[in-house]
Design a protein around this motif. Structure first.
Motif, PDB file in Angstrom:
ATOM      1  N   THR A  54      52.464   3.702  12.819  1.00 37.66           N
ATOM      2  CA  THR A  54      53.835   3.921  13.275  1.00 37.66           C
ATOM      3  C   THR A  54      54.092   3.153  14.566  1.00 37.66           C
ATOM      4  O   THR A  54      53.179   2.751  15.279  1.00 37.66           O
ATOM      5  N   GLU A  56      54.641   2.410  18.168  1.00 38.33           N
ATOM      6  CA  GLU A  56      54.342   3.016  19.460  1.00 38.33           C
ATOM      7  C   GLU A  56      54.737   2.097  20.614  1.00 38.33           C
ATOM      8  O   GLU A  56      55.043   2.564  21.705  1.00 38.33           O
ATOM      9  N   GLU A  72      66.636  -4.524  22.511  1.00 37.39           N
ATOM     10  CA  GLU A  72      65.861  -3.344  22.136  1.00 37.39           C
ATOM     11  C   GLU A  72      66.772  -2.183  21.763  1.00 37.39           C
ATOM     12  O   GLU A  72      66.516  -1.463  20.793  1.00 37.39           O
ATOM     13  N   ARG A  73      67.859  -2.031  22.520  1.00 37.93           N
ATOM     14  CA  ARG A  73      68.783  -0.921  22.241  1.00 37.93           C
ATOM     15  C   ARG A  73      69.489  -1.126  20.902  1.00 37.93           C
ATOM     16  O   ARG A  73      69.600  -0.197  20.093  1.00 37.93           O
ATOM     17  N   ASN A  76      67.375  -0.609  17.678  1.00 37.65           N
ATOM     18  CA  ASN A  76      67.398   0.817  17.346  1.00 37.65           C
ATOM     19  C   ASN A  76      66.233   1.223  16.439  1.00 37.65           C
ATOM     20  O   ASN A  76      66.415   1.881  15.419  1.00 37.65           O
ATOM     21  N   ILE A  77      65.014   0.823  16.837  1.00 35.63           N
ATOM     22  CA  ILE A  77      63.817   1.239  16.110  1.00 35.63           C
ATOM     23  C   ILE A  77      63.072   2.254  16.982  1.00 35.63           C
ATOM     24  O   ILE A  77      62.465   1.873  17.985  1.00 35.63           O
ATOM     25  N   PRO A  78      63.111   3.533  16.641  1.00 36.68           N
ATOM     26  CA  PRO A  78      62.484   4.550  17.489  1.00 36.68           C
ATOM     27  C   PRO A  78      60.972   4.582  17.323  1.00 36.68           C
ATOM     28  O   PRO A  78      60.434   4.180  16.287  1.00 36.68           O
ATOM     29  N   ASN A  79      60.300   5.046  18.358  1.00 37.84           N
ATOM     30  CA  ASN A  79      58.860   5.277  18.247  1.00 37.84           C
ATOM     31  C   ASN A  79      58.600   6.324  17.166  1.00 37.84           C
ATOM     32  O   ASN A  79      59.357   7.282  17.009  1.00 37.84           O
ATOM     33  N   ARG A  81      58.433   5.546  13.900  1.00 41.62           N
ATOM     34  CA  ARG A  81      58.808   5.048  12.572  1.00 41.62           C
ATOM     35  C   ARG A  81      57.661   4.223  12.000  1.00 41.62           C
ATOM     36  O   ARG A  81      57.085   3.379  12.686  1.00 41.62           O
TER      37      ARG A  81
END
Length: 264
Positions: A54, A56, A72-73, A76-79, A81
């Motif tokens: 995932t 990190e 990065e905003r 929109n890929i959250p930690n 995933r």
């Protein structure tokens, strides 16, 4: 044993062996197929749904500061995933659709837990000035960034409308006017920066001579006409009489302000 009985018994055994052989082979194939399906399902679960691989760490390459933060905003890929479920196409769509300073972006995965956005930024080829607002445009004619000051070496063109509303092909045409301009000694005077008016036409001045360029098209052809006309004795950018050269239709240019022909 009765005569012929042994031969019939051997033939029967051979037929049974022939029947059992293909059946056994099919059972073996089914067994292997089931094992492959189970293995594939396990791999899909491992890479796409489990917590083993995932996100990190997220990195941005090719941009820094506020632009990197914007990339990065918008990505929109959250930690947390799964890396395998990060869609490069969707990331590109979100970033390129909202961050004009970015020309291209590529998503790279570094197993087991790192995503890197490799970014290529636009380079300024032209500055468009509307009153005090300055927008940079790239070589593709895209107005992409508002700045306080034009970078050194980037030509500035005055416009009478919001630079972001000007079509890219028009911006390209404006850039060609400046990039294809003749040398100063061919113009016999100081060339002003082009002005792009609300009606879609361009004007410039060479000291006392006003150039009516028309639409920002056919730059090479129009400059040839202008330099040919400036080579005539009757047209003098340094003279006391204001003159106008209209090359909006370069095949039939019009010159006004010519001195009267000598009476003889």
């Amino acid at each position: 044993m009765p005569q012929g009985w042994a031969e019939r018994w051997q033939e029967r055994r051979a037929r049974r062996a022939g029947i059992r052989g293909p059946r056994a082979w099919r059972r073996a194939l089914l067994g292997w197929g089931s094992a492959v399906v189970v293995l594939a399902a396990a791999l899909v679960f491992l890479f796409f749904y489990s917590a083993a691989f995932t996100v990190e760490t997220v990195r941005v390459s090719g941009a820094e500061g506020e632009v990197a933060q914007s990339v990065e905003r918008l990505a929109n890929i959250p930690n947390g995933r799964p890396l395998a479920r990060v869609s490069g196409a969707q990331v590109s769509k979100r970033v390129l659709g909202n961050e004009l300073r970015v020309r291209s972006i590529e998503v790279k995965r570094s197993w087991p837990s790192t995503i890197t956005y490799e970014v290529e930024l636009r380079e300024p080829a032209l500055a468009l000035r509307q009153n005090k607002a300055i927008w940079l445009a790239d070589a593709n004619g895209v107005a992409y960034d508002q700045v306080e000051k034009t970078p050194k070496g980037v030509p500035t063109i005055s416009v009478s409308q919001d630079p972001q509303t000007i079509a890219p092909e028009t911006v390209l045409g404006l850039g060609e006017i400046w990039s294809l301009r003749p040398k100063a000694d061919e113009l016999e005077g100081k060339l002003s920066g082009p002005k792009y008016h609300a009606n879609g036409t361009v004007t410039m001045t060479i000291d006392q001579v006003t150039l009516k360029w028309g639409q920002p098209t056919e730059a090479e052809k129009k400059w040839k006409v202008v330099t040919a006309l400036l080579g005539q004795d009757s047209i003098d950018p340094q003279g006391a009489i204001p003159q106008t050269i209209d090359v909006s239709t370069p095949d039939t240019p019009v010159v006004t302000g010519l001195p009267p022909a000598p009476q003889g």
